[in-house]
Design a protein around this motif. Structure first.
Motif, PDB file in Angstrom:
ATOM      1  N   PHE A 287      34.897  30.250  -0.267  1.00 35.11           N
ATOM      2  CA  PHE A 287      34.960  30.123   1.183  1.00 35.11           C
ATOM      3  C   PHE A 287      35.595  31.319   1.891  1.00 35.11           C
ATOM      4  O   PHE A 287      35.792  31.283   3.108  1.00 35.11           O
ATOM      5  CB  PHE A 287      35.722  28.840   1.560  1.00 35.11           C
ATOM      6  CG  PHE A 287      35.192  27.622   0.859  1.00 35.11           C
ATOM      7  CD1 PHE A 287      33.903  27.159   1.104  1.00 35.11           C
ATOM      8  CD2 PHE A 287      35.972  26.952  -0.082  1.00 35.11           C
ATOM      9  CE1 PHE A 287      33.400  26.040   0.438  1.00 35.11           C
ATOM     10  CE2 PHE A 287      35.478  25.838  -0.753  1.00 35.11           C
ATOM     11  CZ  PHE A 287      34.193  25.381  -0.488  1.00 35.11           C
TER      12      PHE A 287
ATOM     13  N   ARG B 173      39.896  25.434   4.797  1.00 36.36           N
ATOM     14  CA  ARG B 173      38.439  25.575   4.685  1.00 36.36           C
ATOM     15  C   ARG B 173      37.721  25.024   5.917  1.00 36.36           C
ATOM     16  O   ARG B 173      36.839  25.676   6.473  1.00 36.36           O
ATOM     17  CB  ARG B 173      37.965  24.846   3.426  1.00 36.36           C
ATOM     18  CG  ARG B 173      36.459  24.687   3.321  1.00 36.36           C
ATOM     19  CD  ARG B 173      36.091  23.699   2.228  1.00 36.36           C
ATOM     20  NE  ARG B 173      34.658  23.471   2.183  1.00 36.36           N
ATOM     21  CZ  ARG B 173      34.074  22.564   1.407  1.00 36.36           C
ATOM     22  NH1 ARG B 173      34.814  21.786   0.612  1.00 36.36           N
ATOM     23  NH2 ARG B 173      32.764  22.412   1.418  1.00 36.36           N
TER      24      ARG B 173
ATOM     25  N   TYR C 170      38.964  28.763  -3.922  1.00 38.17           N
ATOM     26  CA  TYR C 170      38.682  28.714  -2.491  1.00 38.17           C
ATOM     27  C   TYR C 170      38.510  30.113  -1.900  1.00 38.17           C
ATOM     28  O   TYR C 170      37.780  30.285  -0.916  1.00 38.17           O
ATOM     29  CB  TYR C 170      39.777  27.922  -1.772  1.00 38.17           C
ATOM     30  CG  TYR C 170      39.484  26.437  -1.788  1.00 38.17           C
ATOM     31  CD1 TYR C 170      39.183  25.748  -0.623  1.00 38.17           C
ATOM     32  CD2 TYR C 170      39.470  25.734  -2.986  1.00 38.17           C
ATOM     33  CE1 TYR C 170      38.889  24.390  -0.640  1.00 38.17           C
ATOM     34  CE2 TYR C 170      39.178  24.378  -3.025  1.00 38.17           C
ATOM     35  CZ  TYR C 170      38.883  23.710  -1.846  1.00 38.17           C
ATOM     36  OH  TYR C 170      38.584  22.370  -1.880  1.00 38.17           O
TER      37      TYR C 170
END
Length: 358
Positions: free
Chosen positions: A190, A135, A186
């Protein structure tokens, strides 16, 4: 690409890192080289890949120290723990990876019954650290090892990636299912392209000493009996290591894409509106445990004494992979016959352990 492969002293990780290095990728491998099983096999894999200087001197590899392969100049190794967040972050910031393949994990179903903490530290905290590192360092291509163990109490045969997997029967399986859930989060938040790979009973040369094939061959050569659980009434979708590696590389080269048709009501479990995907990698040809043992006996030319025992806690009686998505999306299906794979393993075992059968 510049690719981080975790677990590169492990069975699948070592094979993958070498294959990527052979084709010209820049590979960075990490492993903590723990003592869950015979470390001589782990060090043997590293020696094979060209990390020999310290090992030949009889010295351990220092934590956090980079080694460069003498076989593949584009392959470097560093001893690290995935749960060491500070060092993992430093590694990502310094190296600027294009892709990450996470094959490091605390493995083993039965071991999770007696040492649960190891699974939380490696499989949950370690994986979380990788997600955070991706990330914050703009790494968008993440593939990772899941397991056929996630199917748990599911009785639909063959196992489909769209089956319900909410009923694991070991902490190991629960940790792998957790990885899939964490990865999806995630992917959604992201934009990290995550692909989970549910491996089905991987075997072959350089395999894990805690797996049945290794244990059975070792016992047979020493004239000892073997424990056969569920009285031999087990089916396993044994998948040869080279087939696994081919599947993993195709996934790395084709990162997950959003499923534009997906919605919360009718969407498939294996895809998402986020760039998220789950694949089974199995031979799609389950083998009876007794036939598996017979193949070992055929290769060794001897009968193995068997202790017939009930099924163990955490074990499932059958595994069988549906790999339709793998075929449709990536044009690939594992196909190594069981006798061929066992023959290659036994040949490796005899050479590595310098066994004289005379």
């Amino acid at each position: 690409m510049k690719i981080l492969v975790t677990g590169t002293a492990g069975f699948i990780g070592a094979a993958l890192a070498e294959k990527l290095a052979e084709r010209g990728d820049e590979v960075v491998g990490i492993d903590n080289i723990n003592d869950y099983y015979d470390q001589s096999v782990k060090y043997g894999r590293l020696k094979k890949a060209g990390f020999i200087e310290k090992l030949e001197e009889g010295k351990d590899i220092s934590y956090g120290e980079f080694l460069t392969s003498t076989v593949y100049p584009n392959f470097r190794f560093i001893k690290l723990n995935l749960d060491d967040k500070q060092e993992i972050m430093k590694l990502f910031q310094h190296e600027a990876f294009d892709a990450v393949c996470n094959l490091a994990a605390q493995a083993g179903v039965r071991y999770s019954l007696t040492n649960p903490d190891a699974y939380i530290e490696s499989n949950i905290i370690g994986f979380m650290n990788l997600l955070e590192a991706c990330r914050h360092n703009d790494v968008k291509n993440l593939s990772y090892a899941s397991s056929s163990s996630v199917y748990g109490l599911n009785e639909n045969i063959p196992f489909s990636t769209d089956d319900n997997v909410d009923h694991p029967i070991s902490l190991y399986a629960a940790s792998k299912k957790s990885n899939e859930l964490m990865a999806h989060t995630y992917s959604h938040l992201f934009g990290i392209q995550t692909t989970g790979l549910r491996f089905f009973t991987v075997y072959g040369p350089w395999g894990r000493p805690d797996m049945a094939l290794f244990l059975f061959v070792k016992a047979a050569l020493e004239g000892k009996s073997i424990d056969v659980f569920n009285h031999g009434e087990m089916l396993r979708d044994f998948t040869y290591i080279d087939d696994i590696i081919e599947g993993v590389i195709r996934v790395i080269d084709n990162p997950a894409q959003p499923d534009k048709t997906w919605n919360g009501k009718t969407g498939r479990a294996s895809t998402s509106s986020a760039p998220y995907k789950i694949y089974n990698i199995g031979n799609q040809n389950p083998v009876k445990l007794m036939d598996f043992i017979s193949a070992i006996e055929n290769k060794l030319g001897k009968t193995i004494e068997k202790n017939m025992l009930p099924i163990q806690p955490g074990d499932v009686p059958a595994t069988f992979a549906n790999v339709d998505d793998l075929v449709e999306d990536l044009g690939y299906k594992p196909d190594t016959p069981i006798q061929e794979g066992i023959d290659k393993f036994v040949d490796w075992y005899l050479e590595f352990f310098e066994v004289d059968q005379k």
